[in-house]
Write a protein that holds these residues in place. Structure first.
Motif, mmCIF file in Angstrom:
data_model
loop_
_atom_site.group_PDB
_atom_site.id
_atom_site.type_symbol
_atom_site.label_atom_id
_atom_site.label_comp_id
_atom_site.label_asym_id
_atom_site.label_seq_id
_atom_site.Cartn_x
_atom_site.Cartn_y
_atom_site.Cartn_z
ATOM 1 N N LYS A 151 0.810 -1.218 0.000
ATOM 2 C CA LYS A 151 0.000 0.000 0.000
ATOM 3 C C LYS A 151 0.840 1.264 0.000
ATOM 4 C CE LYS A 151 -4.212 1.672 2.163
ATOM 5 N NZ LYS A 151 -5.228 1.499 3.176
ATOM 6 N N ASN A 152 1.900 1.240 0.804
ATOM 7 C CA ASN A 152 2.723 2.453 0.913
ATOM 8 C C ASN A 152 3.381 2.794 -0.410
ATOM 9 O OD1 ASN A 152 2.093 2.756 3.573
ATOM 10 N ND2 ASN A 152 3.842 1.535 4.291
ATOM 11 N N ILE A 153 3.909 1.734 -1.073
ATOM 12 C CA ILE A 153 4.601 1.982 -2.348
ATOM 13 C C ILE A 153 3.617 2.495 -3.391
ATOM 14 C CG2 ILE A 153 6.023 0.957 -4.145
ATOM 15 C CD1 ILE A 153 6.786 -1.210 -2.144
ATOM 16 N N LEU A 154 2.417 1.877 -3.376
ATOM 17 C CA LEU A 154 1.452 2.238 -4.409
ATOM 18 C C LEU A 154 0.979 3.676 -4.266
ATOM 19 C CD1 LEU A 154 -0.730 -1.001 -4.495
ATOM 20 C CD2 LEU A 154 0.800 -0.185 -6.260
ATOM 21 N N VAL A 184 4.323 8.637 -8.602
ATOM 22 C CA VAL A 184 4.963 8.107 -9.815
ATOM 23 C C VAL A 184 4.606 6.634 -10.026
ATOM 24 C CG1 VAL A 184 7.164 7.535 -10.868
ATOM 25 C CG2 VAL A 184 6.890 9.713 -9.700
ATOM 26 N N VAL A 185 4.688 5.879 -8.919
ATOM 27 C CA VAL A 185 4.421 4.441 -9.026
ATOM 28 C C VAL A 185 2.985 4.211 -9.472
ATOM 29 C CG1 VAL A 185 4.234 2.305 -7.738
ATOM 30 C CG2 VAL A 185 6.153 3.844 -7.324
ATOM 31 N N SER A 186 2.059 4.971 -8.849
ATOM 32 C CA SER A 186 0.650 4.729 -9.192
ATOM 33 C C SER A 186 0.389 5.102 -10.653
ATOM 34 C CB SER A 186 -0.274 5.487 -8.242
ATOM 35 O OG SER A 186 -0.509 6.780 -8.729
ATOM 36 N N LEU A 221 2.579 4.940 -13.067
ATOM 37 C CA LEU A 221 3.207 3.911 -13.892
ATOM 38 C C LEU A 221 2.309 2.688 -13.988
ATOM 39 C CD1 LEU A 221 6.149 3.753 -15.116
ATOM 40 C CD2 LEU A 221 6.614 2.127 -13.295
ATOM 41 N N ILE A 222 1.774 2.310 -12.808
ATOM 42 C CA ILE A 222 0.970 1.093 -12.780
ATOM 43 C C ILE A 222 -0.313 1.278 -13.586
ATOM 44 C CG2 ILE A 222 -0.465 -0.333 -11.302
ATOM 45 C CD1 ILE A 222 1.746 -0.342 -9.282
ATOM 46 N N THR A 223 -1.043 2.351 -13.318
ATOM 47 C CA THR A 223 -2.328 2.491 -14.004
ATOM 48 C C THR A 223 -2.142 2.754 -15.491
ATOM 49 O OG1 THR A 223 -2.331 4.799 -13.392
ATOM 50 C CG2 THR A 223 -3.625 3.308 -12.030
ATOM 51 N N GLY A 224 -1.020 3.413 -15.849
ATOM 52 C CA GLY A 224 -0.859 3.764 -17.258
ATOM 53 C C GLY A 224 -0.178 2.690 -18.074
ATOM 54 N N TYR A 225 0.803 2.025 -17.479
ATOM 55 C CA TYR A 225 1.703 1.190 -18.258
ATOM 56 C C TYR A 225 1.457 -0.300 -18.058
ATOM 57 C CZ TYR A 225 6.100 0.832 -20.849
ATOM 58 O OH TYR A 225 7.035 0.611 -21.811
#
Lengths: 580, 580
Positions: free
Chosen positions: B263-266, B270-272, B274-278
């Motif tokens: 949860k903390n990383i997400l 930037v991470v979120s 990257l995840i939702t877009g890529y």
């Protein structure tokens, strides 16, 4: 309690009886179809192997011939076939535009007929010479017609010499070969690197060629095909409106509203029963009898090169028309658009059909009974008799009675298939129709047998090529029966029976696919085995030399042959104007 | 008031701009398609006319050979072709069942590979002799493998002599002729009166024959076709479920629910992003990369006789899969059944597509950007590198590195066509995608050019037969674009523009029909002109005698050739077990 159980058991048993009957009748029908297809294929091969040499087996129709500037079609054809088929090429006949020539010849033929009529009135057997009140008038008329005939003959000769010159050549030719196998080589292997040039196909029998076809250009033919397609759809839809009107007639109130002066007559019980029961079918039959000629006219415009091709295409159109307009239109009530909408809901089709089809059972029983009279009129040739009487009275449209009539396959085959469809589809829901349909088929068997052997003379011989149409029509009727049965069992809340019936149309279509692969190619083309065997059989026979010399001129356009006037103009049976 | 008029005028102008753009782009695309089809047809004919004599031009594969009791397939073939093709028949090679033989040969090959590995470990260049801890164990192993290899070779010889006897003959044979035209005669004219016997087709290149095909019976092949059909449909549907899951990943809440420890990383921006877009695109690409192999496996089971045929069939399956699963599945949301239901309402399709397609524009832009990396990995051959490293470590699945890799047309062509589809369909609704697609095509042009010239070695040469697949894919994309445009204009309440667009798909399909008649036959068969010209050119050349003597043995099953052991087993590059 027991009686309730027994009653419901009986009902369920009867439904399972219908279920097994569906499987049994499908199995029997498929077996008979297979056996018949095999038998007719065998007959077709036998017909081929035992036939004497026929021009159409050795000849190929070549179209879209590319012509270089300054060259003629004839030279191009000669060069191409001597180059690539040197060992088997025999001769060729280029097709010319002869539309104008044919019109002139038709006019000349009409004038000759009128002349013959006048002369027959002038010298009737046993008439007193006192009738010269109009003789002077008639003499003038005869002179006028003869002058016109001479002018026409002059025009015809000029046109014929024009047409033989290059500028009226159509880019099509009949090319003859020395062997059947040589002709097959030219048909089945693409000739040119450009697939739109040097297109080859089977040539029809020389007497079966539909010459007016060639006088239209490629673009005209393409447009005609499209127009014909639209026109057939429109005809089918218009006919539906008429059918709806016919349905409306079954309501006496409608009739009384439209024709109030007949109110007293209509109220008599017998008359009202006759009208509501019989009249709709009679009107439907009467209107349907005009449609085959219209469909044949459409097929004519579509660009077929043979009369048999036109009739086979008209047969297909008539089959679609008959099944849609007579069966579906009378079964699916509502507006035309409402009827078409059923196809947008494929899942609803079985249940919808299962509701509406049984409701129209009585109408179709009446329709079948009415058709017994049309079969009987086939035997008595009532229509031809009436037309002949009309022609004698009116003196305007005299038909050519010198040739025997021929069977109108394009109207008869769809009608027979319609009754097959009625029998199969109503077999599950209303078996009462079966005896009537069987009587129709029995009558039809004996009557058509008599007509085909003793009355009709065949115009052409396709060697069984109408059979696939019959096969496909029967398969369609079977699948329709399955769909209705699935819908019926669904309505009766027997989902198990419904789902157990689903494999049946699938198996029927697989059977059809097998037949298509096993038999249909035989109806499209003869095999190497058959062609080479036949060629070898005949190689050594002396009559082949004469056949080949006749073959060179077999495909000349009849309009191009020099005309000759018959000298004995009193003889009514010889045509006055004939080709040499 | 004026500003409102000007603004609405601008909006309407823009829509009319889009309208004319639809016509212009269709016209340009059709012109380019025509030009390309003509160019490739010309190249194909040139390839044929300039090729040296190839066995597949002179050979025909004959199947369903009827055998009389007591006779053999070989005798039946010889008799038939000497009877009906006496002047052009050269020789024949009957196909035998060699499934077991091939398995034995595979086992022997594996053992040889293992022996070679052990010997290479035993005598590595420069290794100290101190490593004899496992030498005695290795010697036993070597002895065991050599004994097994000798047993296998004995079995292989026995199987080969068995197979040459009649009872393992398959009712199929490769029949060679003295001329290309003679072979064409055998293919395009049906040979036998029974259409299910003596079926002929083009033979593939001898190196392109897929031998395991023949080892299955006719019924097995029929069932395989049905099973493959059902399996491909199931695969496409299963993949849709995976795609739906991928869509769900774009919601961060889902991820946080499944993986609470991250949860903390997400929560880092930037991470979120990257995840939702890529991430969804990456997962989709990764899973899609396995499907081509599965489709090729399906095609293998379908009964094709050549590897090129298998790849062309796999290409078609992949095209359908790619377009459905990547485009439609991501565009039509909802359950699988809900998506399929759209086809039951044909009238709603344009408006529905006009709503959902623009909504997915951002997803597809990301998809295109992700694909730039897959193009780059094509250049670096990352997948092959990783596989090779894995093979070296694991020592179990060592790939045959002696042959250069070949282009996987069945996976590359559908991918390129997908980007064509994206470009054409989003051109109207979201032109922002165009630059990205153009970058992809530019990268692809240079990278594939390099790969095809410098890296890949062709396994087979079809002479351009993949082009019709590309043409049909592009026509489909154009028509889809028209449907979406009609829906868009309908939604924007411009019924005039909508109805003026309706002729566009009709004209496009007419253009496709013209191309089908003008060019497609060239890709199916060569014409009489080309065959006879080529035959005449070569008739007088002296090398033809040698070619014909090689042709007699060209189609022998490689498994049937006598095996020989290579004596020098230290040489790593020569295969240890090879056919003579």
């Amino acid at each position: 309690m027991n009686s309730i159980l027994i009653t419901s058991g009986n009902v369920v048993d009867r439904l399972w009886l219908h279920f097994s009957a569906a499987y049994i009748i499908t199995g029997v029908a498929c077996y008979l179809l297979y056996y018949e297809y095999k038998y007719i294929s065998g007959k077709r091969l036998e017909y081929f192997m035992t036939s004497k040499p026929l021009p159409q087996h050795f000849t190929v129709l070549v179209r879209a011939i590319p012509v270089t500037d300054g060259g003629s079609v004839s030279d191009a054809v000669d060069k191409f076939f001597k180059e690539y088929h040197s060992s088997t090429y025999l001769s060729h006949t280029v097709v010319h535009q002869t539309g104008k020539l044919r019109r002139l010849l038709n006019d000349a033929e009409n004038i000759c007929t009128k002349l013959a009529n006048i002369k027959s009135v002038r010298h009737p057997s046993g008439d007193p010479p006192g009738k010269f009140l109009g003789i002077f008038g008639r003499n003038d008329l005869v002179g006028k017609y003869q002058k016109r005939l001479e002018d026409l003959e002059e025009n015809v000769r000029m046109e014929q010499s024009d047409a033989t010159r290059s500028r009226q050549e159509v880019a099509a030719a009949f090319v003859s070969f020395r062997s059947r196998y040589g002709a097959a080589n030219a048909i089945y292997i693409r000739q040119s690197d450009n697939p739109t040039e040097w297109q080859t196909e089977h040539a029809p029998d020389p007497h079966d060629v539909y010459w007016p076809f060639f006088s239209t250009s490629f673009m005209e033919r393409w447009i005609s095909k499209f127009v014909v397609f639209v026109a057939s759809i429109l005809l089918i839809l218009v006919f539906l409106l008429v059918a709806a009107f016919v349905q409306g007639l079954t309501y006496m109130e409608q009739l009384e509203t439209w024709l109030p002066f007949l109110k007293n007559i209509l109220e008599i019980a017998v008359v009202s029963q006759l009208i509501t029961g019989y009249l709709p079918s009679v009107i439907l039959h009467f209107l349907s009898s005009y449609v085959p000629s219209i469909m044949k006219l459409f097929s004519t415009m579509q660009g077929f090169i043979s009369v048999s091709g036109i009739e086979r295409s008209a047969c297909n159109k008539m089959l679609r028309f008959t099944i849609w307009s007579v069966f579906f239109a009378n079964v699916l009530t509502g507006s035309v658009l409402g009827q078409l909408k059923i196809f947008l809901d494929p899942k609803e089709i079985p249940s919808r059909l299962a509701v509406v089809v049984p409701a129209q059972a009585s109408f179709f029983i009446t329709y079948v009974v009415t058709s017994w009279t049309s079969i009987a009129s086939e035997l008595t040739q009532t229509a031809s008799l009436l037309y002949h009487l009309w022609g004698s009275c009116a003196k305007c449209c005299k038909r050519d009675d010198s040739k025997p009539p021929s069977m109108h396959y394009h109207s008869e085959i769809p009608r027979v298939l319609l009754f097959g469809l009625l029998g199969l589809t109503y077999f599950i829901v209303s078996p009462l129709i079966l005896p009537f349909v069987l009587v129709y088929f029995c009558l039809g068997y004996f009557i058509y047998r008599n007509q085909l052997f003793n009355v009709y003379s065949p115009k052409y011989d396709t060697g069984g090529r109408f059979w696939p149409i019959v096969h496909n029509g029967t398969i369609f009727s079977l699948v329709l029966m399955h769909i209705i049965a699935i819908g019926v069992f669904g309505l009766k809340k027997l989902p198990l029976a419904s789902s157990l019936l689903v494999p049946l149309p699938v198996l029927t279509l697989l059977f059809n696919e097998y037949c298509r692969n096993r038999f249909l190619p035989i109806f499209k083309a003869y095999s190497t085995e058959a062609l080479i065997k036949k060629d070898r059989e005949e190689q050594s026979k002396p009559e082949m030399a004469e056949f080949f010399s006749n073959l060179v001129t077999a495909y000349c356009d009849p309009a191009m042959k020099p005309i000759q006037r018959s000298s004995n103009s009193d003889d009514r049976t010889t045509p006055l104007l004939s080709s040499a």
